[in-house]
Design a protein around this motif. Structure first.
Motif, PDB file in Angstrom:
ATOM      1  N   ASN A  63     -12.048 -18.957  -1.528  1.00 49.64           N
ATOM      2  CA  ASN A  63     -10.935 -18.842  -0.620  1.00 49.64           C
ATOM      3  C   ASN A  63     -11.299 -18.112   0.471  1.00 49.64           C
ATOM      4  O   ASN A  63     -11.418 -16.915   0.707  1.00 49.64           O
ATOM      5  N   PRO A  64     -11.791 -19.124   1.641  1.00 50.13           N
ATOM      6  CA  PRO A  64     -12.161 -18.270   2.846  1.00 50.13           C
ATOM      7  C   PRO A  64     -11.334 -17.685   3.766  1.00 50.13           C
ATOM      8  O   PRO A  64     -11.674 -17.438   4.960  1.00 50.13           O
ATOM      9  N   TRP A  65     -10.020 -17.712   3.675  1.00 55.13           N
ATOM     10  CA  TRP A  65      -8.885 -17.373   4.574  1.00 55.13           C
ATOM     11  C   TRP A  65      -8.434 -16.102   4.291  1.00 55.13           C
ATOM     12  O   TRP A  65      -7.676 -15.650   4.488  1.00 55.13           O
ATOM     13  N   LYS A  66      -9.167 -15.101   3.385  1.00 57.17           N
ATOM     14  CA  LYS A  66      -8.738 -13.864   3.182  1.00 57.17           C
ATOM     15  C   LYS A  66      -8.978 -13.056   4.315  1.00 57.17           C
ATOM     16  O   LYS A  66      -9.752 -13.411   5.151  1.00 57.17           O
ATOM     17  N   VAL A  67      -8.629 -11.840   4.200  1.00 58.00           N
ATOM     18  CA  VAL A  67      -8.952 -10.736   5.503  1.00 58.00           C
ATOM     19  C   VAL A  67     -10.303 -10.419   5.755  1.00 58.00           C
ATOM     20  O   VAL A  67     -10.851 -10.461   6.716  1.00 58.00           O
ATOM     21  N   GLY A  68     -11.271 -10.516   4.793  1.00 56.07           N
ATOM     22  CA  GLY A  68     -12.568 -10.414   4.642  1.00 56.07           C
ATOM     23  C   GLY A  68     -13.128 -11.543   5.980  1.00 56.07           C
ATOM     24  O   GLY A  68     -14.084 -10.930   6.534  1.00 56.07           O
ATOM     25  N   THR A  69     -12.731 -12.469   5.636  1.00 57.86           N
ATOM     26  CA  THR A  69     -13.436 -13.603   6.668  1.00 57.86           C
ATOM     27  C   THR A  69     -12.916 -13.505   8.107  1.00 57.86           C
ATOM     28  O   THR A  69     -13.762 -13.274   8.946  1.00 57.86           O
ATOM     29  N   TRP A  70     -11.745 -12.839   8.181  1.00 59.95           N
ATOM     30  CA  TRP A  70     -11.222 -12.595   9.682  1.00 59.95           C
ATOM     31  C   TRP A  70     -12.071 -11.254  10.021  1.00 59.95           C
ATOM     32  O   TRP A  70     -12.387 -10.854  11.164  1.00 59.95           O
ATOM     33  N   MET A  71     -12.496 -10.290   9.107  1.00 58.47           N
ATOM     34  CA  MET A  71     -13.151  -9.219   9.892  1.00 58.47           C
ATOM     35  C   MET A  71     -14.701  -9.691   9.858  1.00 58.47           C
ATOM     36  O   MET A  71     -14.962  -8.908  10.752  1.00 58.47           O
ATOM     37  N   TRP A  72     -15.338 -10.595   9.518  1.00 56.41           N
ATOM     38  CA  TRP A  72     -16.403 -11.192  10.032  1.00 56.41           C
ATOM     39  C   TRP A  72     -16.213 -11.685  11.520  1.00 56.41           C
ATOM     40  O   TRP A  72     -17.177 -11.222  12.056  1.00 56.41           O
ATOM     41  N   GLY A  73     -15.072 -12.176  11.689  1.00 51.32           N
ATOM     42  CA  GLY A  73     -14.762 -12.649  13.016  1.00 51.32           C
ATOM     43  C   GLY A  73     -15.018 -11.432  14.118  1.00 51.32           C
ATOM     44  O   GLY A  73     -15.679 -11.667  15.196  1.00 51.32           O
ATOM     45  N   ILE A  74     -14.165 -10.319  13.619  1.00 55.39           N
ATOM     46  CA  ILE A  74     -14.503  -9.144  14.511  1.00 55.39           C
ATOM     47  C   ILE A  74     -15.767  -8.635  14.592  1.00 55.39           C
ATOM     48  O   ILE A  74     -16.325  -8.305  15.814  1.00 55.39           O
ATOM     49  N   ILE A  75     -16.768  -8.508  13.335  1.00 56.58           N
ATOM     50  CA  ILE A  75     -17.820  -8.096  13.600  1.00 56.58           C
ATOM     51  C   ILE A  75     -18.825  -9.060  14.446  1.00 56.58           C
ATOM     52  O   ILE A  75     -19.573  -8.486  15.303  1.00 56.58           O
ATOM     53  N   ALA A  76     -18.541 -10.411  14.315  1.00 57.55           N
ATOM     54  CA  ALA A  76     -19.465 -11.213  15.198  1.00 57.55           C
ATOM     55  C   ALA A  76     -19.062 -11.146  16.718  1.00 57.55           C
ATOM     56  O   ALA A  76     -20.009 -11.437  17.405  1.00 57.55           O
ATOM     57  N   VAL A  77     -17.966 -10.850  16.955  1.00 57.92           N
ATOM     58  CA  VAL A  77     -17.494 -10.844  18.553  1.00 57.92           C
ATOM     59  C   VAL A  77     -18.009  -9.672  19.018  1.00 57.92           C
ATOM     60  O   VAL A  77     -18.612  -9.676  20.071  1.00 57.92           O
ATOM     61  N   PHE A  78     -17.739  -8.520  18.322  1.00 55.61           N
ATOM     62  CA  PHE A  78     -18.062  -7.206  19.072  1.00 55.61           C
ATOM     63  C   PHE A  78     -19.534  -6.918  18.739  1.00 55.61           C
ATOM     64  O   PHE A  78     -20.136  -5.949  19.566  1.00 55.61           O
ATOM     65  N   GLY A  79     -20.152  -7.255  17.757  1.00 59.83           N
ATOM     66  CA  GLY A  79     -21.550  -6.930  17.428  1.00 59.83           C
ATOM     67  C   GLY A  79     -22.717  -8.172  18.080  1.00 59.83           C
ATOM     68  O   GLY A  79     -23.856  -8.059  17.727  1.00 59.83           O
TER      69      GLY A  79
END
Length: 150
Positions: free
Chosen positions: A96-112
């Motif tokens: 299930n890739p639509w969990k909150v952890g997936t969206w957290m990786w989006g934040i990490i990818a953009v800011f990092g």
């Protein structure tokens, strides 16, 4: 187990998603004029300077928000867990890739992304250095058998 190859694969994946999210943001900028406008004060007074600064901050916030949502959506659509890639697991797909952890990786990818891009260059250089620093092959000596005596 984290290896040099899994670290490079992880950083390539994060950087690719971040670049894709930046592309989505640029596409949104072409459609929404607010995101590309530079705001300058009309008069040289504090109120106009504050209002221009506020609009510039809104613009930066919405650009980052669009990037984070796009990166989270890309992570969810692909369905790969970057942590599993980093750890070198055989299967990096998640059920299930639509969990909150997936969206957290989006934040990490953009800011990092600038940090990850720098680390990726360093690790690729290290890998190249390790591959070229192998000890040379042992010297070989040709051996011949007894010659036919006539």
């Amino acid at each position: 187990m984290v290896t040099l190859d899994s670290s490079i694969a992880f950083l390539i994946y994060i950087t690719a998603v971040s670049s894709a999210a930046a592309g989505v943001t640029e596409a949104c900028k072409s459609v929404i004029p607010f995101l590309t406008t530079d705001y300058e004060p009309q008069d040289d007074c504090w109120e106009d300077h504050n209002e221009a600064a506020r609009f510039m901050n809104y613009k930066r916030f919405f650009n980052l928000l669009i990037s984070v949502v796009a990166a989270g959506f890309i992570f969810g659509a692909i369905g790969l867990d970057p942590a599993k890639i980093l750890l070198g697991d055989e299967i990096a797909y998640v059920e299930n890739p639509w969990k909150v952890g997936t969206w957290m990786w989006g934040i990490i990818a953009v800011f990092g992304s600038p940090f990850f891009a720098s680390i990726l260059k360093i690790l690729e250089g290290l890998k190249k250095q390790v591959e070229t620093d192998r000890p040379p092959n042992r010297p070989r000596r040709k051996v011949t058998g007894p010659r036919d005596q006539k």
